[in-house]
Design a protein around this motif. Sequence first.
Motif, PDB file in Angstrom:
ATOM      1  N   LEU A 134       0.533  -1.061   0.033  1.00  0.00           N
ATOM      2  CA  LEU A 134       0.244  -0.362   0.120  1.00  0.00           C
ATOM      3  C   LEU A 134       0.645   1.197  -0.048  1.00  0.00           C
ATOM      4  O   LEU A 134       0.996   2.398  -1.057  1.00  0.00           O
ATOM      5  N   ALA A 135       1.751   1.181   0.493  1.00  0.00           N
ATOM      6  CA  ALA A 135       2.620   2.459   0.978  1.00  0.00           C
ATOM      7  C   ALA A 135       3.545   2.568  -0.396  1.00  0.00           C
ATOM      8  O   ALA A 135       3.211   3.972  -0.931  1.00  0.00           O
ATOM      9  N   LEU A 136       3.567   2.098  -1.126  1.00  0.00           N
ATOM     10  CA  LEU A 136       5.067   2.106  -2.820  1.00  0.00           C
ATOM     11  C   LEU A 136       3.556   2.092  -3.764  1.00  0.00           C
ATOM     12  O   LEU A 136       3.521   3.449  -4.119  1.00  0.00           O
ATOM     13  N   LEU A 137       2.749   1.561  -3.725  1.00  0.00           N
ATOM     14  CA  LEU A 137       1.212   2.687  -4.546  1.00  0.00           C
ATOM     15  C   LEU A 137       0.741   3.724  -4.626  1.00  0.00           C
ATOM     16  O   LEU A 137       0.657   4.688  -5.543  1.00  0.00           O
ATOM     17  N   LEU A 138       0.692   3.990  -2.857  1.00  0.00           N
ATOM     18  CA  LEU A 138       0.502   5.453  -2.939  1.00  0.00           C
ATOM     19  C   LEU A 138       1.797   6.705  -2.431  1.00  0.00           C
ATOM     20  O   LEU A 138       1.472   7.851  -3.269  1.00  0.00           O
ATOM     21  N   GLY A 139       2.504   6.066  -2.728  1.00  0.00           N
ATOM     22  CA  GLY A 139       3.859   7.025  -3.063  1.00  0.00           C
ATOM     23  C   GLY A 139       4.786   7.160  -4.319  1.00  0.00           C
ATOM     24  O   GLY A 139       4.915   7.835  -5.041  1.00  0.00           O
ATOM     25  N   THR A 140       4.607   6.368  -5.442  1.00  0.00           N
ATOM     26  CA  THR A 140       4.374   5.539  -6.406  1.00  0.00           C
ATOM     27  C   THR A 140       3.054   6.507  -7.251  1.00  0.00           C
ATOM     28  O   THR A 140       3.525   7.567  -7.962  1.00  0.00           O
ATOM     29  N   ARG A 141       1.944   6.105  -7.341  1.00  0.00           N
ATOM     30  CA  ARG A 141       0.699   7.740  -7.895  1.00  0.00           C
ATOM     31  C   ARG A 141       1.094   9.193  -7.258  1.00  0.00           C
ATOM     32  O   ARG A 141       1.281   9.340  -8.139  1.00  0.00           O
ATOM     33  N   SER A 142       1.831   9.029  -5.841  1.00  0.00           N
ATOM     34  CA  SER A 142       2.070  10.187  -5.887  1.00  0.00           C
ATOM     35  C   SER A 142       2.695  11.215  -6.438  1.00  0.00           C
ATOM     36  O   SER A 142       2.872  12.246  -7.458  1.00  0.00           O
ATOM     37  N   ALA A 143       3.491  10.146  -6.559  1.00  0.00           N
ATOM     38  CA  ALA A 143       4.914  10.713  -7.493  1.00  0.00           C
ATOM     39  C   ALA A 143       4.754  10.615  -8.880  1.00  0.00           C
ATOM     40  O   ALA A 143       5.642  12.160  -9.843  1.00  0.00           O
ATOM     41  N   ILE A 144       4.049  10.215  -9.546  1.00  0.00           N
ATOM     42  CA  ILE A 144       4.329  10.695 -10.717  1.00  0.00           C
ATOM     43  C   ILE A 144       3.700  11.481 -11.213  1.00  0.00           C
ATOM     44  O   ILE A 144       4.626  12.330 -12.549  1.00  0.00           O
ATOM     45  N   LYS A 145       2.663  12.423 -11.038  1.00  0.00           N
ATOM     46  CA  LYS A 145       2.577  13.630 -11.071  1.00  0.00           C
ATOM     47  C   LYS A 145       2.293  14.290  -9.849  1.00  0.00           C
ATOM     48  O   LYS A 145       1.877  14.412  -9.181  1.00  0.00           O
ATOM     49  N   PRO A 146       3.281  14.650  -9.436  1.00  0.00           N
ATOM     50  CA  PRO A 146       3.407  16.004  -8.376  1.00  0.00           C
ATOM     51  C   PRO A 146       2.883  16.999  -8.158  1.00  0.00           C
ATOM     52  O   PRO A 146       2.834  17.581  -9.896  1.00  0.00           O
ATOM     53  N   GLY A 147       2.309  17.977  -7.818  1.00  0.00           N
ATOM     54  CA  GLY A 147       1.190  18.978  -7.664  1.00  0.00           C
ATOM     55  C   GLY A 147       0.385  18.349  -7.193  1.00  0.00           C
ATOM     56  O   GLY A 147      -0.402  19.516  -7.658  1.00  0.00           O
ATOM     57  N   SER A 148      -0.474  17.465  -8.167  1.00  0.00           N
ATOM     58  CA  SER A 148      -1.628  17.144  -9.082  1.00  0.00           C
ATOM     59  C   SER A 148      -2.358  17.187  -7.595  1.00  0.00           C
ATOM     60  O   SER A 148      -2.182  16.822  -6.278  1.00  0.00           O
ATOM     61  N   VAL A 149      -3.923  16.709  -7.722  1.00  0.00           N
ATOM     62  CA  VAL A 149      -5.239  17.118  -7.249  1.00  0.00           C
ATOM     63  C   VAL A 149      -4.587  15.654  -6.022  1.00  0.00           C
ATOM     64  O   VAL A 149      -5.062  15.935  -4.841  1.00  0.00           O
ATOM     65  N   SER A 150      -4.454  14.278  -7.626  1.00  0.00           N
ATOM     66  CA  SER A 150      -4.506  12.765  -6.489  1.00  0.00           C
ATOM     67  C   SER A 150      -3.372  13.109  -5.896  1.00  0.00           C
ATOM     68  O   SER A 150      -3.328  12.359  -4.539  1.00  0.00           O
ATOM     69  N   ARG A 194      -1.620  15.593  -3.893  1.00  0.00           N
ATOM     70  CA  ARG A 194      -2.092  15.959  -2.185  1.00  0.00           C
ATOM     71  C   ARG A 194      -3.069  15.079  -1.886  1.00  0.00           C
ATOM     72  O   ARG A 194      -3.068  15.539  -0.141  1.00  0.00           O
ATOM     73  N   ILE A 195      -4.245  15.078  -2.111  1.00  0.00           N
ATOM     74  CA  ILE A 195      -5.127  13.720  -1.644  1.00  0.00           C
ATOM     75  C   ILE A 195      -4.105  12.397  -1.157  1.00  0.00           C
ATOM     76  O   ILE A 195      -4.184  12.347   0.371  1.00  0.00           O
ATOM     77  N   LEU A 196      -3.399  12.094  -1.519  1.00  0.00           N
ATOM     78  CA  LEU A 196      -2.209  10.885  -1.139  1.00  0.00           C
ATOM     79  C   LEU A 196      -1.682  11.096   0.347  1.00  0.00           C
ATOM     80  O   LEU A 196      -0.743  11.095   1.113  1.00  0.00           O
ATOM     81  N   THR A 197      -0.807  12.743  -0.764  1.00  0.00           N
ATOM     82  CA  THR A 197       0.387  12.703   0.345  1.00  0.00           C
ATOM     83  C   THR A 197      -0.544  13.199   1.918  1.00  0.00           C
ATOM     84  O   THR A 197      -0.170  12.686   3.091  1.00  0.00           O
ATOM     85  N   THR A 198      -2.125  13.729   1.859  1.00  0.00           N
ATOM     86  CA  THR A 198      -2.358  14.071   2.637  1.00  0.00           C
ATOM     87  C   THR A 198      -3.238  12.834   3.836  1.00  0.00           C
ATOM     88  O   THR A 198      -2.973  12.496   4.764  1.00  0.00           O
ATOM     89  N   ILE A 199      -3.586  12.025   2.923  1.00  0.00           N
ATOM     90  CA  ILE A 199      -3.741  10.131   3.673  1.00  0.00           C
ATOM     91  C   ILE A 199      -2.181   9.846   4.117  1.00  0.00           C
ATOM     92  O   ILE A 199      -2.415   8.943   5.869  1.00  0.00           O
ATOM     93  N   SER A 200      -1.206   9.756   3.805  1.00  0.00           N
ATOM     94  CA  SER A 200      -0.282   9.484   4.195  1.00  0.00           C
ATOM     95  C   SER A 200       0.574  10.013   5.304  1.00  0.00           C
ATOM     96  O   SER A 200       0.927   9.596   6.549  1.00  0.00           O
ATOM     97  N   LEU A 201       0.054  11.351   5.263  1.00  0.00           N
ATOM     98  CA  LEU A 201       0.436  12.528   6.719  1.00  0.00           C
ATOM     99  C   LEU A 201      -0.057  11.683   8.303  1.00  0.00           C
ATOM    100  O   LEU A 201       0.060  11.978   8.832  1.00  0.00           O
ATOM    101  N   ALA A 202      -2.090  11.614   7.382  1.00  0.00           N
ATOM    102  CA  ALA A 202      -2.359  10.746   8.648  1.00  0.00           C
ATOM    103  C   ALA A 202      -2.389   9.929   8.709  1.00  0.00           C
ATOM    104  O   ALA A 202      -2.382  10.150  10.169  1.00  0.00           O
ATOM    105  N   GLY A 203      -1.552   9.526   8.276  1.00  0.00           N
ATOM    106  CA  GLY A 203      -1.639   7.818   8.856  1.00  0.00           C
ATOM    107  C   GLY A 203      -0.168   7.816  10.068  1.00  0.00           C
ATOM    108  O   GLY A 203      -0.338   7.260  10.799  1.00  0.00           O
ATOM    109  N   VAL A 204       0.476   8.758   9.331  1.00  0.00           N
ATOM    110  CA  VAL A 204       1.945   8.867  10.789  1.00  0.00           C
ATOM    111  C   VAL A 204       1.611   9.074  11.373  1.00  0.00           C
ATOM    112  O   VAL A 204       1.809   9.571  12.542  1.00  0.00           O
ATOM    113  N   SER A 205       0.391  10.591  11.857  1.00  0.00           N
ATOM    114  CA  SER A 205       0.053  10.824  13.415  1.00  0.00           C
ATOM    115  C   SER A 205      -1.069  10.198  13.482  1.00  0.00           C
ATOM    116  O   SER A 205      -0.553  10.893  14.603  1.00  0.00           O
TER     117      SER A 205
END
Length: 321
Positions: free
Chosen positions: A111-127, A129-140
């Motif tokens: 799951l982490a690799l999927l989230l990280g890969t999807r975020s890195a393909i289009k950095p700064g896009s809506v997806s 930002r959403i995936l980055t928010t999800i990962s930050l929530a998981g860490v918190s």
Amino acid sequence: MATYALKRLAHSLIVLVGVLILVFVVVDRIGDPARLMLPADAPRQVYLDLRASLGLDDPFWERFGRTIAGWAVGDFGESLWQGVPSLPLALERVPATLFLTAVSLAIAVPLALLLGTRSAIKPGSVSDRILTTISLAGVSIADFWLGLMLILVVGVQWGLLPTSGFGGLEYVLLPALTLAVRPIGRIAQVARSALVEEMDKPYINTLRAKGVPEGRIVRRDALRNSAIPIITVTGDEIATFLNGAIVIETIFAWPGIGSLFIQAIERRDLPLIEACVFVVAIMVITVNLLVDLTYARLDPRTAQPTTRRQRRRLAILSPRS
């Protein structure tokens, strides 16, 4: 490589001995096992006789020397609580902890690799930002709070999964998911950062100019060359699984070494505490040693610096190209 491995092993053994000595000194000073083993109204003479039989009246250095001699031959003494050898008692709990760790890892890494890969393909896009928010929530999210919420909602209100005990996959899902959420966020963030940096390199643009599909570039080239920081953080999270399982095993009544450790602390069972710390330390040290050897194998440059911090800094800042 062999010299590097021997140095890491020697360093790990020194750390292990230091941890055991610290545990002995701390536990020896914070409680009285004899008092805990007897009823509150026990006669004083009974209390004094029990202390003498347990060797608790001996001078500190004599008890310490006796303990060190036992460690040298793998003898941690008998558990004051259960009256059986401490080390075998701790080792009996290892399979349950390893099972929980393995399932948590199987959930977290993909799951982490999927989230990280999807975020890195289009950095700064809506997806992204959403995936980055999800990962930050998981860490918190706090592990113990999440575990209690899963018990309340999934186990009690919905009745989908058992909330405690040991058994098949249905028993391990809730504690494994609880342990996996924070590593999902952390590994995803590291994977995203490493991939974003890798995707900006000239050889990636060359592959794109040749018409290589983006997905193939990410899977075959960028992800492989970003492996060192991802492996590093994954190894850290595996060690965290083994340590974090102490709280999660207690919440879900999982019969692993973490719950046994908590029970030993409650009873001031010094031999059992030392045995549990020894077993957990061996597992954590083994994981860290394997991670060090893995990224030294992937990039021999990481084996050159003399300190772990320098190696990991080089591993993160200079991934293979």
